[in-house]
Enzyme design. Structure first.
Site: not given
Ligand SMILES: N[C@@H](CCC(=O)N[C@@H](CS)C(=O)NCC(=O)O)C(=O)O
Length: 219
Positions: A11
């Site tokens: 991530s």
């Molecule tokens: N804007 C957030 C983005 C976080 C994000 O979307 N993380 C993804 C992985 S890159 C995630 O956890 N996806 C799973 C979900 O949202 O269910 C940040 O910068 O922390």
């Protein structure tokens, strides 16, 4: 109670926090959340972060997500006055501006380009165009400053580095962006030893390989 950081190595925003943690020499207990295995939807993780995303920081029972909020919180709490997050109001506002630009424009367009692959869709060319426009604007801005937010390395350089190097890893040609190239070399030199390989390049290539595997399965 030690700080806990829930992350997935693939991530990009998780890497942003891990890079900052290393930069300011914090001791955190790292807790891997395997997104591909669905760990983020398990009740124990949802109890910590109902928005089910990584990175998520837990500081003595206080849970915080959104990588850019986490990195500024960590500097303010554990390294106050550090040059990575200046206290001068206008310098700080400029750093915040770049953090928001990355989140809302730069990384957002890259994300919109490749994330559809995880849902059985192709790369999105319109988002690639938005990404390239933003990258050119960054290059123009870097004509005038050594780092994105001025002449000192700041927290804003971290996510923007992660965004750009991921773009390159997944095959987006940024070779004509000469100011960006020079800035990236400077950031590579400035970050703590081994960060560049272990938290910038290797995981970006691992995500590239995963995307390749997904797209070859669906074609
Ligand atoms: N804007 C957030 C983005 C976080 C994000 O979307 N993380 C993804 C992985 S890159 C995630 O956890 N996806 C799973 C979900 O949202 O269910 C940040 O910068 O922390």
């Amino acid at each position: 109670m030690p700080l806990q950081l829930y992350y997935d190595n693939l991530s990009p925003p998780s890497r942003v926090v891990r890079i900052l943690v290393k930069e300011i020499g914090l001791d955190v207990e790292e807790k891997q959340v395997n997104l591909m295995a669905g760990d983020h939807m398990k009740p124990e993780f949802l109890a910590i972060n109902p928005f089910h995303c990584v990175p998520t920081l837990v500081d003595d029972g206080y849970a915080l997500w959104e990588s850019r909020s986490i990195i500024t919180y960590l500097v303010d709490k554990f390294a106050p006055g550090h040059s990575l997050y200046p206290t001068d109001l206008q310098k700080r506002a400029t750093v915040n501006r770049w953090l928001h630009w990355d989140s809302g424009t730069f990384y957002a367009s890259l994300n919109a380009y490749y994330v559809p692959l995880f849902y059985g869709k192709p790369y999105q060319p319109a988002s690639l165009e938005s990404f390239k426009k933003a990258a050119t604007a960054l290059d123009d801005s870097l004509k005038n400053t050594k780092y994105v937010a001025g002449d000192e390395l700041s927290v804003a350089d971290i996510p923007i580095t992660v965004t750009l190097t991921l773009a390159t890893a997944i095959g987006i040609d940024t070779g004509e962006l000469k100011n960006v190239e020079k800035w990236l070399k400077q950031v590579e030199t400035d970050l703590k030893p081994s960060t560049w390989k272990t938290l910038v390049i290797d995981p970006a290539n691992a995500l590239r390989d995963l995307l390749k595997a997904i797209s070859s399965k669906s074609s």
